[in-house]
Scaffold this motif. Sequence first.
Motif, PDB file in Angstrom:
ATOM      1  N   ALA A 124       0.827  -1.211   0.000  1.00 21.69           N
ATOM      2  CA  ALA A 124       0.000   0.000   0.000  1.00 21.69           C
ATOM      3  C   ALA A 124       0.857   1.255   0.000  1.00 21.69           C
ATOM      4  N   SER A 125       1.930   1.266   0.800  1.00 22.83           N
ATOM      5  CA  SER A 125       2.789   2.447   0.856  1.00 22.83           C
ATOM      6  C   SER A 125       3.545   2.655  -0.451  1.00 22.83           C
ATOM      7  N   GLN A 128       1.150   4.263  -2.950  1.00 24.62           N
ATOM      8  CA  GLN A 128       0.987   5.687  -2.657  1.00 24.62           C
ATOM      9  C   GLN A 128       2.257   6.468  -2.983  1.00 24.62           C
ATOM     10  N   HIS A 248       3.833  -3.823  -5.943  1.00 27.34           N
ATOM     11  CA  HIS A 248       2.717  -2.968  -5.551  1.00 27.34           C
ATOM     12  C   HIS A 248       1.420  -3.743  -5.370  1.00 27.34           C
ATOM     13  N   ASN A 250      -1.162  -6.974  -4.111  1.00 24.00           N
ATOM     14  CA  ASN A 250      -1.409  -7.792  -2.924  1.00 24.00           C
ATOM     15  C   ASN A 250      -0.902  -9.217  -3.132  1.00 24.00           C
TER      16      ASN A 250
END
Length: 373
Positions: A124-125, A128, A248, A250
């Motif tokens: 997730a980071s 972003q 990036h 999952n």
Amino acid sequence: MSKFDRYILSQLLTMFGFFALVLVSVYWVNRAVVLFDQLIASGQTASVFLELTILSLPNLIRLVLPMAVFAATIYVINRLNSESELTVMQATGISPWRLARPVFYFGMLVALMMTALTHFLVPASLVQLSERKKEITENVTARLLTEGTFLHPASGITFYIREITPAGVLKDVFLSDKRSKSKTTSYTAAEAFLVQDETGAKLVMLDGLAQTLDNRDNRLITTNFSDFSYDISALMEKDGSRKKEIKHLNTIPLMFKSHLVSEDTGIDRGRILYEAHGRVSQAFTCIVFSLVGFSVLLLGGYSRFGVWRQIIIGFVLLIFLEMMKSAFVDPVRDDATLWPLVYVPALAGALLVTGMLCFAANPFNQPRQVDPL
């Protein structure tokens, strides 16, 4: 959980927090210097630097957790041994397997932290962070509208503004374009404006001078202009064609839908499965590193010179496990069916720990060496 386990576990967690903070700080300082230089050169503010730093922390913490686990275990067990607390426990008949239980709990807790990082926080980071960097790259005003500073928005480009009025007028503008090997062009203008149209961003300069230096024969050509439009959209990096990165994504689609991810990203299925199973194996690595640090300290007897020999042995074992991990990277990436090899280093570490604990639990086969006085 007994009081003994809670006592050992509390000390391990305390020192783990300390060593993790120190290692993260060291890594962060090294990376922050490069990031700070890049952002300042692009005219960014300190708040942007802080935002990008925070987004990069989860991945940074993921890198230092295994070493922080090992360092905390070595420090705490060595202190317990030097203060004779571990000796008293062993004298009461507690086996090495029982002594290893709080260390195992400690490794499990850190493994849960690593699981949360690798499967959720880090992807997730990174997403972003990538989006934020893209926004910064495409934000012309953030990159160019900075007073009194020579900026380099692209290789071979130098841009300078003396003053920006409240109305958005750029005063005393200088632009140097050295991207061509055959010529160098410099523009100076009394005033300029940044405008946006359907073809991209434009820098409209008024009442200026263009100087073109031919590098082949050193001829200088000057041209005065009342108004001139310069396309600055070419100065911005184009990220639209960038492929999706598997780091990036999952873990679930990477592990169970690798064929679809491979078709979507164009990345080999072996690399996808290595990324997915590598995230899982990192949690086991934390458990193994903690138990390796505990086990090696049980192998030596009392010595006036301390336990540095056992600590070196522990480092050598960790290096061996990391070398084994590196050796399996290319085979798994080349052949997706070999993904079980990702877990071999963790399994080898577990076997090493088992062997060392069995050796420490058998006093008949392990005479304790005491340095002569």
